[in-house]
Design a protein around this motif. Sequence first.
Motif, PDB file in Angstrom:
ATOM      1  N   GLY A 144       1.455  -1.345  -0.377  1.00 32.70           N
ATOM      2  CA  GLY A 144       0.303   0.171   0.113  1.00 32.70           C
ATOM      3  C   GLY A 144       0.852   0.965   0.076  1.00 32.70           C
ATOM      4  O   GLY A 144       1.497   1.519  -0.382  1.00 32.70           O
ATOM      5  N   ALA A 145       0.425   2.374   1.347  1.00 32.57           N
ATOM      6  CA  ALA A 145       0.888   3.888   0.956  1.00 32.57           C
ATOM      7  C   ALA A 145       2.160   3.725   1.399  1.00 32.57           C
ATOM      8  O   ALA A 145       2.823   4.416   1.313  1.00 32.57           O
ATOM      9  N   GLY A 146       2.707   2.255   2.592  1.00 28.62           N
ATOM     10  CA  GLY A 146       3.393   3.100   3.350  1.00 28.62           C
ATOM     11  C   GLY A 146       5.144   2.606   2.586  1.00 28.62           C
ATOM     12  O   GLY A 146       6.067   2.796   2.962  1.00 28.62           O
ATOM     13  N   GLY A 147       5.577   1.712   1.439  1.00 28.13           N
ATOM     14  CA  GLY A 147       6.704   1.428   0.755  1.00 28.13           C
ATOM     15  C   GLY A 147       6.890   0.949   2.189  1.00 28.13           C
ATOM     16  O   GLY A 147       6.739   0.364   2.822  1.00 28.13           O
ATOM     17  N   GLN A 148       8.507   1.032   2.193  1.00 30.22           N
ATOM     18  CA  GLN A 148       8.901  -0.118   3.799  1.00 30.22           C
ATOM     19  C   GLN A 148       9.146   0.909   4.491  1.00 30.22           C
ATOM     20  O   GLN A 148       8.587   1.373   4.885  1.00 30.22           O
ATOM     21  N   VAL A 149       9.228  -0.378   5.731  1.00 25.95           N
ATOM     22  CA  VAL A 149       8.796  -0.057   6.798  1.00 25.95           C
ATOM     23  C   VAL A 149       9.803  -0.492   7.930  1.00 25.95           C
ATOM     24  O   VAL A 149      10.971  -1.166   7.387  1.00 25.95           O
ATOM     25  N   LEU A 150       9.996  -0.095   8.820  1.00 29.60           N
ATOM     26  CA  LEU A 150      10.802  -0.468   9.843  1.00 29.60           C
ATOM     27  C   LEU A 150      10.262  -1.823  10.775  1.00 29.60           C
ATOM     28  O   LEU A 150      11.221  -2.085  11.536  1.00 29.60           O
ATOM     29  N   ASN A 151       9.098  -2.706  10.685  1.00 31.66           N
ATOM     30  CA  ASN A 151       8.752  -3.550  11.198  1.00 31.66           C
ATOM     31  C   ASN A 151       9.405  -3.652  12.853  1.00 31.66           C
ATOM     32  O   ASN A 151       9.712  -4.899  13.061  1.00 31.66           O
ATOM     33  N   LEU A 152       8.609  -3.401  13.142  1.00 34.01           N
ATOM     34  CA  LEU A 152       8.735  -3.167  15.156  1.00 34.01           C
ATOM     35  C   LEU A 152       7.364  -3.461  15.872  1.00 34.01           C
ATOM     36  O   LEU A 152       7.551  -4.394  16.614  1.00 34.01           O
ATOM     37  N   VAL A 153       6.301  -3.754  14.486  1.00 35.00           N
ATOM     38  CA  VAL A 153       5.251  -3.966  15.906  1.00 35.00           C
ATOM     39  C   VAL A 153       4.421  -4.714  14.795  1.00 35.00           C
ATOM     40  O   VAL A 153       4.309  -5.028  13.387  1.00 35.00           O
ATOM     41  N   PRO A 154       3.205  -6.075  15.499  1.00 34.14           N
ATOM     42  CA  PRO A 154       3.163  -7.423  14.501  1.00 34.14           C
ATOM     43  C   PRO A 154       1.657  -7.093  13.995  1.00 34.14           C
ATOM     44  O   PRO A 154       0.599  -7.202  13.989  1.00 34.14           O
ATOM     45  N   ALA A 155       2.127  -5.234  12.672  1.00 27.84           N
ATOM     46  CA  ALA A 155       0.469  -5.041  12.370  1.00 27.84           C
ATOM     47  C   ALA A 155       0.643  -4.793  11.127  1.00 27.84           C
ATOM     48  O   ALA A 155       1.338  -4.788   9.949  1.00 27.84           O
ATOM     49  N   VAL A 156      -0.868  -5.017  10.413  1.00 26.24           N
ATOM     50  CA  VAL A 156      -0.076  -4.694   9.034  1.00 26.24           C
ATOM     51  C   VAL A 156      -1.906  -3.249   8.375  1.00 26.24           C
ATOM     52  O   VAL A 156      -2.978  -4.008   9.442  1.00 26.24           O
ATOM     53  N   LEU A 157      -1.964  -3.147   7.402  1.00 26.99           N
ATOM     54  CA  LEU A 157      -3.007  -2.643   6.956  1.00 26.99           C
ATOM     55  C   LEU A 157      -4.590  -3.089   6.619  1.00 26.99           C
ATOM     56  O   LEU A 157      -4.086  -3.684   5.659  1.00 26.99           O
ATOM     57  N   VAL A 158      -5.402  -2.874   6.932  1.00 26.09           N
ATOM     58  CA  VAL A 158      -6.208  -3.058   7.027  1.00 26.09           C
ATOM     59  C   VAL A 158      -6.595  -2.929   5.320  1.00 26.09           C
ATOM     60  O   VAL A 158      -6.149  -2.247   4.222  1.00 26.09           O
ATOM     61  N   ASP A 159      -6.806  -3.687   4.030  1.00 22.41           N
ATOM     62  CA  ASP A 159      -7.363  -3.135   3.150  1.00 22.41           C
ATOM     63  C   ASP A 159      -5.892  -3.421   2.263  1.00 22.41           C
ATOM     64  O   ASP A 159      -5.695  -3.020   0.843  1.00 22.41           O
ATOM     65  N   GLY A 160      -5.279  -3.866   2.795  1.00 24.36           N
ATOM     66  CA  GLY A 160      -3.584  -3.870   1.793  1.00 24.36           C
ATOM     67  C   GLY A 160      -3.088  -2.455   1.960  1.00 24.36           C
ATOM     68  O   GLY A 160      -2.524  -2.448   1.288  1.00 24.36           O
ATOM     69  N   GLY A 161      -3.482  -1.279   2.399  1.00 24.63           N
ATOM     70  CA  GLY A 161      -3.257  -0.056   2.159  1.00 24.63           C
ATOM     71  C   GLY A 161      -4.012   0.845   1.108  1.00 24.63           C
ATOM     72  O   GLY A 161      -3.816   2.012   1.328  1.00 24.63           O
ATOM     73  N   ARG A 162      -4.723  -0.004   0.731  1.00 22.24           N
ATOM     74  CA  ARG A 162      -5.579   0.793  -1.064  1.00 22.24           C
ATOM     75  C   ARG A 162      -5.950   2.158  -0.294  1.00 22.24           C
ATOM     76  O   ARG A 162      -6.458   2.629  -0.983  1.00 22.24           O
ATOM     77  N   TYR A 163      -6.821   2.084   0.941  1.00 20.43           N
ATOM     78  CA  TYR A 163      -7.584   3.483   1.241  1.00 20.43           C
ATOM     79  C   TYR A 163      -7.206   3.273   2.962  1.00 20.43           C
ATOM     80  O   TYR A 163      -7.574   3.635   3.603  1.00 20.43           O
ATOM     81  N   TRP A 164      -6.112   4.362   2.533  1.00 22.76           N
ATOM     82  CA  TRP A 164      -5.732   5.062   3.574  1.00 22.76           C
ATOM     83  C   TRP A 164      -5.909   5.973   3.648  1.00 22.76           C
ATOM     84  O   TRP A 164      -5.529   7.071   4.542  1.00 22.76           O
ATOM     85  N   ASP A 165      -6.233   7.391   2.631  1.00 17.18           N
ATOM     86  CA  ASP A 165      -6.940   8.525   2.989  1.00 17.18           C
ATOM     87  C   ASP A 165      -7.702   8.470   2.909  1.00 17.18           C
ATOM     88  O   ASP A 165      -9.172   9.172   2.464  1.00 17.18           O
ATOM     89  N   ARG A 166      -8.830   8.000   4.218  1.00 17.95           N
ATOM     90  CA  ARG A 166      -9.576   7.881   4.939  1.00 17.95           C
ATOM     91  C   ARG A 166     -10.402   9.536   5.070  1.00 17.95           C
ATOM     92  O   ARG A 166     -11.619   9.764   5.498  1.00 17.95           O
ATOM     93  N   GLY A 167      -9.961  10.628   5.341  1.00 17.89           N
ATOM     94  CA  GLY A 167     -10.308  11.735   5.667  1.00 17.89           C
ATOM     95  C   GLY A 167      -9.584  12.451   6.972  1.00 17.89           C
ATOM     96  O   GLY A 167      -8.393  11.787   7.535  1.00 17.89           O
ATOM     97  N   VAL A 168      -9.837  13.772   7.282  1.00 21.27           N
ATOM     98  CA  VAL A 168      -9.033  14.337   8.185  1.00 21.27           C
ATOM     99  C   VAL A 168     -10.455  15.176   8.978  1.00 21.27           C
ATOM    100  O   VAL A 168     -11.878  15.231   8.923  1.00 21.27           O
TER     101      VAL A 168
END
Length: 306
Positions: free
Chosen positions: A174-198
């Motif tokens: 998804g939107a994150g590119g490379q990551v630090l791999n610090l916690v066992p968590a992934v984005l829902v929807d594979g990160g496709r819908y990262w821009d949910r709003g403000v």
Amino acid sequence: MTYTDRRSLVAVYTDSGAFVMKLFPITGFTLTRHRTKIVTAVRVFVWASLIALALAPLQPLASHLSQDDEIGVGVFIDRDPEGFPDVMQQYAVDTLEVMKSMDACSAVFVTPGDIRNGALDSLDVIIIPGGDACRHMAALETDGADAVRNFIRNGGGYVGICAGAYLARTDASGAGGQVLNLVPAVLVDGGRYWDRGVGRVRISVTRDGRKCFPELKSHSPLSIEYFNGPVMIYHQPSGLPRYETLMTFASEMKGAHPLSAPMRGKPFMIRSRYGDGTVVLTSGHPERTPGLQWMLYRMVTLATGR
């Protein structure tokens, strides 16, 4: 009906029966004569108390914020701001200002170059603030990312706010590119819908969260600023220790993506171990939420293991 016994107790209830006032001792008191005045006074007291409780700031007592030893905090900024910071760097500026307002902290900016040159060795916690996770990672480069991981693995603390939380996850989709791999968590929807709003999202504090943030026991759910922060779920294959969920989303924000996975019930703030260090992540922005900026300090203390 008249009560003349000095040992008498007179209990006066509001119509709801929710409040009891005890008056003692009482001499020559005529209940029927003064009932209306008493009930009115009780109602005024009850409503005034409820209003005061509702309007009371969530700022904890100063004693909650004191520590014997000053905490050394580095606030990551992706490059030295020349003149005025750009929009993304403003998150770092706001974060540093909040941390500098805390007497028990010594907070400074740390750039990618500082990190690569060993600046984390003199700090207790690094904060990766909001902004752009891809830009943060690109600025760190491989050596800087390794330095951050080693810092936490050897007992340092990591606080990730929004983009900093994106950066700490385990997947690189998804939107994150490379990551630090610090916690066992992934984005829902594979990160496709990262821009949910403000805007503001509602947050529920979990049982574990109430232990870490006792001031919030009677203030859940609460409302916190949110700027397209990560919505994550547990990822068992990572091999990392399972995280604690301190707060969860209690409302939805889908932006232009009505089919995106629900936010409600997903982690909003988590705490996890990485080696000998501690990682604390939030999807929102307490540092930009009036009355809740103190939560950032609490996240820092949690990251130190205190």
